[in-house]
Motif scaffolding. Structure first.
Motif, PDB file in Angstrom:
ATOM      1  N   SER A  75       0.826  -1.204   0.000  1.00 22.70           N
ATOM      2  CA  SER A  75       0.000   0.000   0.000  1.00 22.70           C
ATOM      3  C   SER A  75       0.859   1.252   0.000  1.00 22.70           C
ATOM      4  O   SER A  75       2.035   1.215   0.379  1.00 22.70           O
ATOM      5  CB  SER A  75      -0.901   0.020   1.243  1.00 22.70           C
ATOM      6  OG  SER A  75      -1.752  -1.088   1.255  1.00 22.70           O
ATOM      7  N   GLY A  76       0.225   2.354  -0.368  1.00 24.41           N
ATOM      8  CA  GLY A  76       0.885   3.648  -0.310  1.00 24.41           C
ATOM      9  C   GLY A  76       0.143   4.590   0.613  1.00 24.41           C
ATOM     10  O   GLY A  76      -1.069   4.734   0.497  1.00 24.41           O
TER      11      GLY A  76
ATOM     12  N   LEU B  36      -6.322   3.427   2.822  1.00 21.59           N
ATOM     13  CA  LEU B  36      -5.151   3.549   1.965  1.00 21.59           C
ATOM     14  C   LEU B  36      -5.433   2.935   0.609  1.00 21.59           C
ATOM     15  O   LEU B  36      -6.268   2.051   0.497  1.00 21.59           O
ATOM     16  CB  LEU B  36      -3.990   2.728   2.546  1.00 21.59           C
ATOM     17  CG  LEU B  36      -3.390   3.065   3.875  1.00 21.59           C
ATOM     18  CD1 LEU B  36      -2.431   1.962   4.289  1.00 21.59           C
ATOM     19  CD2 LEU B  36      -2.649   4.376   3.767  1.00 21.59           C
ATOM     20  N   THR B  37      -4.694   3.338  -0.374  1.00 22.34           N
ATOM     21  CA  THR B  37      -4.683   2.611  -1.637  1.00 22.34           C
ATOM     22  C   THR B  37      -3.755   1.422  -1.446  1.00 22.34           C
ATOM     23  O   THR B  37      -2.839   1.455  -0.635  1.00 22.34           O
ATOM     24  CB  THR B  37      -4.146   3.486  -2.774  1.00 22.34           C
ATOM     25  OG1 THR B  37      -2.812   3.886  -2.453  1.00 22.34           O
ATOM     26  CG2 THR B  37      -5.017   4.695  -2.994  1.00 22.34           C
ATOM     27  N   GLY B  38      -3.995   0.375  -2.179  1.00 17.57           N
ATOM     28  CA  GLY B  38      -3.097  -0.770  -2.072  1.00 17.57           C
ATOM     29  C   GLY B  38      -3.705  -2.002  -2.688  1.00 17.57           C
ATOM     30  O   GLY B  38      -4.882  -2.009  -3.070  1.00 17.57           O
ATOM     31  N   GLY B  39      -2.882  -3.027  -2.777  1.00 13.34           N
ATOM     32  CA  GLY B  39      -3.389  -4.253  -3.352  1.00 13.34           C
ATOM     33  C   GLY B  39      -2.447  -5.418  -3.176  1.00 13.34           C
ATOM     34  O   GLY B  39      -1.393  -5.311  -2.553  1.00 13.34           O
TER      35      GLY B  39
ATOM     36  N   VAL C   3       4.419  -2.159  -6.732  1.00 12.54           N
ATOM     37  CA  VAL C   3       3.021  -2.571  -6.553  1.00 12.54           C
ATOM     38  C   VAL C   3       2.238  -1.432  -5.906  1.00 12.54           C
ATOM     39  O   VAL C   3       1.145  -1.082  -6.364  1.00 12.54           O
ATOM     40  CB  VAL C   3       2.914  -3.862  -5.699  1.00 12.54           C
ATOM     41  CG1 VAL C   3       1.462  -4.141  -5.303  1.00 12.54           C
ATOM     42  CG2 VAL C   3       3.514  -5.057  -6.437  1.00 12.54           C
ATOM     43  N   ALA C   4       2.788  -0.840  -4.844  1.00 12.56           N
ATOM     44  CA  ALA C   4       2.098   0.255  -4.149  1.00 12.56           C
ATOM     45  C   ALA C   4       1.831   1.422  -5.106  1.00 12.56           C
ATOM     46  O   ALA C   4       0.725   1.963  -5.137  1.00 12.56           O
ATOM     47  CB  ALA C   4       2.916   0.719  -2.946  1.00 12.56           C
ATOM     48  N   ILE C   5       2.830   1.793  -5.901  1.00 10.60           N
ATOM     49  CA  ILE C   5       2.680   2.909  -6.838  1.00 10.60           C
ATOM     50  C   ILE C   5       1.654   2.574  -7.919  1.00 10.60           C
ATOM     51  O   ILE C   5       0.805   3.413  -8.257  1.00 10.60           O
ATOM     52  CB  ILE C   5       4.048   3.308  -7.431  1.00 10.60           C
ATOM     53  CG1 ILE C   5       4.904   3.953  -6.335  1.00 10.60           C
ATOM     54  CG2 ILE C   5       3.875   4.248  -8.625  1.00 10.60           C
ATOM     55  CD1 ILE C   5       6.349   4.197  -6.714  1.00 10.60           C
ATOM     56  N   SER C   6       1.704   1.365  -8.446  1.00  9.60           N
ATOM     57  CA  SER C   6       0.716   0.949  -9.458  1.00  9.60           C
ATOM     58  C   SER C   6      -0.698   1.014  -8.906  1.00  9.60           C
ATOM     59  O   SER C   6      -1.628   1.453  -9.588  1.00  9.60           O
ATOM     60  CB  SER C   6       1.007  -0.469  -9.944  1.00  9.60           C
ATOM     61  OG  SER C   6       2.199  -0.504 -10.672  1.00  9.60           O
ATOM     62  N   GLU C   7      -0.871   0.561  -7.666  1.00 10.58           N
ATOM     63  CA  GLU C   7      -2.193   0.579  -7.040  1.00 10.58           C
ATOM     64  C   GLU C   7      -2.688   2.004  -6.824  1.00 10.58           C
ATOM     65  O   GLU C   7      -3.868   2.289  -7.009  1.00 10.58           O
ATOM     66  CB  GLU C   7      -2.174  -0.198  -5.726  1.00 10.58           C
ATOM     67  CG  GLU C   7      -1.981  -1.695  -5.895  1.00 10.58           C
ATOM     68  CD  GLU C   7      -3.166  -2.396  -6.538  1.00 10.58           C
ATOM     69  OE1 GLU C   7      -4.314  -1.924  -6.393  1.00 10.58           O
ATOM     70  OE2 GLU C   7      -2.946  -3.429  -7.199  1.00 10.58           O
TER      71      GLU C   7
END
Length: 187
Positions: free
Chosen positions: A47-48, A71-74, A85-89
């Protein structure tokens, strides 16, 4: 640096992070598929925690499954570059394109319970997320978009008001922990 090295090098700030780090490292050695959500017991998510330049707002999404601001995340889904991954999410869930990592190091390491739920018409049983969180910055004036299959809103929230927006007590503890770390960073 490998994804395992990034977890090994994480410096816990409290007993919860110390114990969660210990358990995550243990299960990395137990499960060869911990980077994949097909591991129905525990898998890695990234996540970010997205802050603005003034460090007084955080970019959050209203998550459809959890019905809360978060948070954003995946899921890592096999990807070893957890910061990537965090940045893409972040990009996928908010539409924000210009994301600057404040540090390449993990800011928070947690084991999170995920209650059973339906996703895309299929039941997902209770499981654990081995959650890594990175601290990044974005421009609060950049246009945001909703990703309807995952969230119902995207918003810059004053950091001082996270308590008002989030209705998940276990996540509030994590947000407070990250905020206290931000306050100590020379940024």
């Amino acid at each position: 640096m490998s994804w395992i090295d990034s977890i090994e090098e994480f410096v816990p700030s409290n007993e919860q992070e110390r114990k969660d780090k210990e358990i995550i490292l243990k299960y990395i050695n137990v499960f060869d598929d911990i980077l994949k959500r097909e591991n129905e017991i525990i898998h890695i998510t990234s996540s970010g925690f997205v802050i603005n330049k003034n460090k007084d707002k955080v970019l959050m999404v209203h998550h459809n499954i959890f019905n809360s601001w978060s948070l954003t995340g995946g899921h890592a889904d096999g990807e070893e570059n957890l910061l990537g991954v965090a940045i893409s999410e972040i990009k996928e869930e908010t539409g924000v394109k210009n994301i600057i990592p404040i540090t390449n190091k993990i800011i928070s390491l947690d084991i999170l319970p995920v209650l059973g739920h339906f996703r895309k018409g299929k039941y997902v049983s209770l499981h654990l997320h081995a959650s890594v969180v990175y601290l990044v910055q974005a421009d609060e004036n950049e246009k945001v978009i909703i990703k309807p299959d995952e969230n119902s809103a995207v918003k810059w929230i004053p950091i001082s008001e996270i308590d008002i927006y989030s209705n998940e007590s276990h996540m509030k503890k994590i947000y407070y922990k990250i905020i206290s770390k931000i306050e100590k960073l020379p940024i």
